[in-house]
Every structure is written in C-alpha cells, then in structure tokens.
Write an enzyme that holds these catalytic residues in place. Structure first.
Site, PDB file in Angstrom:
ATOM      1  N   ASP A   5       0.781  -1.243   0.000  1.00 22.87           N
ATOM      2  CA  ASP A   5       0.000   0.000   0.000  1.00 22.87           C
ATOM      3  C   ASP A   5       0.811   1.291   0.000  1.00 22.87           C
ATOM      4  OD1 ASP A   5      -2.658  -0.992  -0.109  1.00 22.87           O
ATOM      5  OD2 ASP A   5      -2.395  -1.752   1.921  1.00 22.87           O
TER       6      ASP A   5
ATOM      7  N   ASP B 234      -6.809  -3.711  -6.000  1.00 20.34           N
ATOM      8  CA  ASP B 234      -6.478  -2.405  -5.416  1.00 20.34           C
ATOM      9  C   ASP B 234      -5.039  -1.973  -5.759  1.00 20.34           C
ATOM     10  OD1 ASP B 234      -8.134  -4.231  -4.036  1.00 20.34           O
ATOM     11  OD2 ASP B 234      -8.228  -2.988  -2.257  1.00 20.34           O
TER      12      ASP B 234
HETATM   13  N1  GLY Z   1      -8.244  -2.914   0.588  1.00 22.23           N
HETATM   14  C1  GLY Z   1      -8.458  -1.571   0.279  1.00 22.23           C
HETATM   15  C2  GLY Z   1      -9.881  -1.230   0.203  1.00 22.23           C
HETATM   16  O1  GLY Z   1     -10.601  -1.482   1.130  1.00 22.23           O
HETATM   17  O2  GLY Z   1     -10.300  -0.697  -0.773  1.00 22.23           O
END
Ligand code: GLY
Length: 400
Positions: A119, A178
């Site tokens: 992330d 994501d």
């Molecule tokens: N995992 C990132 C989101 O909840 O979009």
C-alpha cells in the site's frame, strides 16, 4: 425559400445560445458548489484534527459511540488525511490547514521504509506526491523515491506482479485489484528521474492484472492467489466483496482508476481500452443505481436494499474526469457529466455530513469490509480524499 432559411437560422441561433447558456449556468453552479465544499472541508477537517491523537491518523467514525477511530501510520489509509488537507489548502489557501497537513506529513514520513504490504502508493504518494506538486522540495522527492524502492521489494518476477499481502491462512501469494493504484507511485517516480525499473515493474504488474484479473464481462476478481513455487495462478477469489464471482464495487473502481492512470503515463491503447471497458460495464450494469452511487457490491443479494458505498463513487468520479481528458466529443462529455452528477450527489445532504457531525469526516455512507462487519456504513478517509480530488480535477480540467 428565403423565409424558411431565415426561420431555420433563427432557430439554430436560439438553440445554440440556449445550449451555451445552459453550459454557463452549469459551470457557475459547479464553481459555487466546489468552492463551498472546499470551504466547508477546511472547517470540518480542523474538527477532525482535534478528534485524532497526535501520533495517529483518522480512520473512521462510529455514530453509535460518537468516537473517531484512529490508526497507526502503517495502516493502508494513513496517508489520506494529510493528502486531503493538501487539496483543501490548495483550494482555500487556509494556512492553519497547511500547518496541520505539515504536522501529519512529518508523522507519516518514516513509513517510506515500510515493506509489510503493497500500500505504499496510498500511504506515501497521495500525501507526498501532492506535497511535492505544491512545494517542489527535493527532500519530498527523495521520500517518494524511497517509498517506490520499498514497494518494489514486494515484486515477484515469477508472477510478474507485486505481492499485495503476505502469505496467510486464506492465500498463498495474494495480489489484489487495489494494487493498480499503487502503480502511480512507481510510474511517477520513474518518469521523474527515478530508477527505470520502477516503470518496468509497474508495466509488468498492470499487464499481469490485465491478463489474469478480469473476467470476460470486464468485472474484476478482488484477489488473485498465485503459487510462487510454480508461478501459476491458483484462483480468482474474494475478500471484501460478496463472493468469488461478484463485482465488489470499490475493487472495480480501483481497477478503472488504475488503468486510466496507466494510460496517462504510457499512452498504451490497451490501458485506455481497459478503462473504457470497465466503466462501460459499470455504468451499464443493471444494478448501477440511477444516481451512480454504487451498491457496495454489484451482486449484493439484497439490492436494491443493499448499502451504497460513497467511497467507490468518489473514486469513479475522479477516474471519469481523467478518462474524459483522453477521449473526445460526446464520449468525453458523457464521462464529465457522469462525474458531475456523482459529485453533486455526494455533496448533497444525503452523503455529505453537516459541520461538526460525522466525527469531522466529509462523506457518510462508505463501506469498508462488509463480510468482516468492519467499517460498514461509515465515513472513510479515502472516500473523502477522492471526493476532494474529483472536485479538484473538475475545477482545474472542466471549469478552466
Ligand atoms: N483494501 C483496500 C480497500 O478497502 O479498498
């Protein structure tokens, strides 16, 4: 004959000016709306700042307890608070907002070394990318490069992808949709004097996503699970959506935004086509509500009574405004108009909180992780961030 021609010409002039007047009225309404939203956000985020300990970042707010929940800086959303403050500062010139942003950036900065998940783009590029865009301090450029270096430690050449999460009881080597968002960190770093390997990795990852993550209807799995020994894909699975075959709304929005962003850097038609295919699937989906604020999952069993996810709508609005830049004529106008409708809806009382309410967050009704009963029908820091970004883009790209 001459009379008919004069009549037609007059009609044309009247129609033309009606269209122009309408466009002008819409532009001035949007200008007003966006200015109002940013002024409001400056006040509201000063309240949010007071609700969060100095060593934490805001995560969400629960109306039943009246408490803001905060997170450690290694939580994937930790960069969104300073990043949002920077958009607010940019559009209000509020010095107090800037000084809160700086304080929070300093707290986030050590996370440039974090390698515990994928992330880094959310955590570091959203805040420091914006800060560098505004202030051009080489120190922040270095922070971005370091974060990119940390992110690529998770690249697995055998699957040509960045591993999202570590191996756990559910997945061997999970890669989630994501992750397309984190590629912006790599693409930007590489395009701005950083290591060319950042770009190569981002392209490999985007190409693997294109090849493996999408179903024939252009919906995406949330998670792909790979076997690192063989390099083989085990299966497309679900984590935050309804089930393995469903279209989890925010995941679709991440993919759409991500491929549009990849086209910005690469100008490779296959990314543009993918973005167009995804948005076509979403906007024409029988379960997409008329106001374009998606249900949390397009296949949620209790539609039309399922919860909406304002965060997915914010991401879509911002991505649509970028896609409009890369398309022409009616198609481009359609994307802008859809984004406009979403912004107007999110800015309405139905979604935007009142001053002092919602713990200090802007938007209500986001859905974080419904199957885990976590962050359900609450504000989400990334919902606010992409809402602000969508308005920033609308102001800079549509109204200017
Ligand atoms: N995992 C990132 C989101 O909840 O979009």
């Amino acid at each position: 004959m001459r009379k008919i021609c004069t009549f037609l010409l007059l009609n044309f002039v009247v129609l033309l000016s009606f269209e122009q007047l309408h466009a002008q009225a819409t532009a001035s309404e949007m200008q007003q709306l966006i200015n109002d939203q940013f002024s409001f956000a400056a006040q509201q985020y000063k309240i949010l700042e007071k609700n969060v300990p100095n060593d934490k970042m805001p995560k969400t707010y629960y109306a039943n307890t009246g408490k803001v929940e905060s997170s450690e800086t290694k939580w994937w959303c930790s960069g969104f608070f300073p990043a949002s403050l920077l958009y607010i500062y940019e559009h209000t010139n509020d010095q107090e907002v800037l000084s809160i942003a700086r304080k929070r950036l300093a707290l986030q900065e050590p996370m440039k070394h974090y390698t515990g998940n994928h992330d880094l783009g959310f955590m570091m590029f959203a805040p420091f990318g914006n800060y560098y865009r505004l202030f051009k301090d080489p120190k922040d450029h270095k922070t971005i490069d370091t974060a990119a270096m940390s992110l690529i430690t998770r690249y697995r050449p055998q699957i040509k992808s960045i591993q999202s999460w570590n191996k756990n009881k559910n997945f061997n080597c999970p890669v989630i949709i994501d992750n397309m968002m984190n590629l912006e960190l790599l693409m930007w770093a590489s395009a701005n004097g950083g290591d060319p390997v950042f770009r190569e990795i981002a392209i490999n990852h985007a190409n693997s996503t294109l090849a493996n993550h999408y179903r024939p209807d252009h919906s995406a799995f949330h998670v792909l699970d790979y076997d690192l020994e063989t390099g083989k894909l085990i299966a497309g699975k679900n984590h935050q959506g309804y089930n393995d075959a469903s279209a989890w709304a925010r995941g679709q929005a991440w993919g759409f935004y991500g491929f549009t962003m990849m086209y910005r850097f690469e100008k490779d038609e296959k990314y543009l086509n993918q973005a167009k295919n995804i948005i076509k699937f979403l906007l024409n989906h029988p379960n997409m509500p008329a106001d374009k604020i998606p249900f949390w999952d397009f296949n949620a069993p209790n539609i039309p009574n399922a919860l909406r996810d304002a965060s997915a709508a914010s991401i879509l609005a911002s991505g649509l405004l970028e896609l409009a830049q890369f398309t022409k004529g009616k198609e481009s106008k359609y994307y802008v108009e859809t984004a406009r409708q979403i912004i107007v809806k999110l800015a309405s009382d139905q979604y935007r909180a009142k001053l002092g309410e919602n713990g200090g967050f802007l938007l209500m009704h986001g859905v974080g992780h419904l199957p885990a009963n976590s962050e359900v029908d609450v504000p989400l820091s990334y919902g606010d961030y992409y809402f602000l970004e969508a308005m920033h883009r609308y102001k800079n790209w549509v109204l200017k």
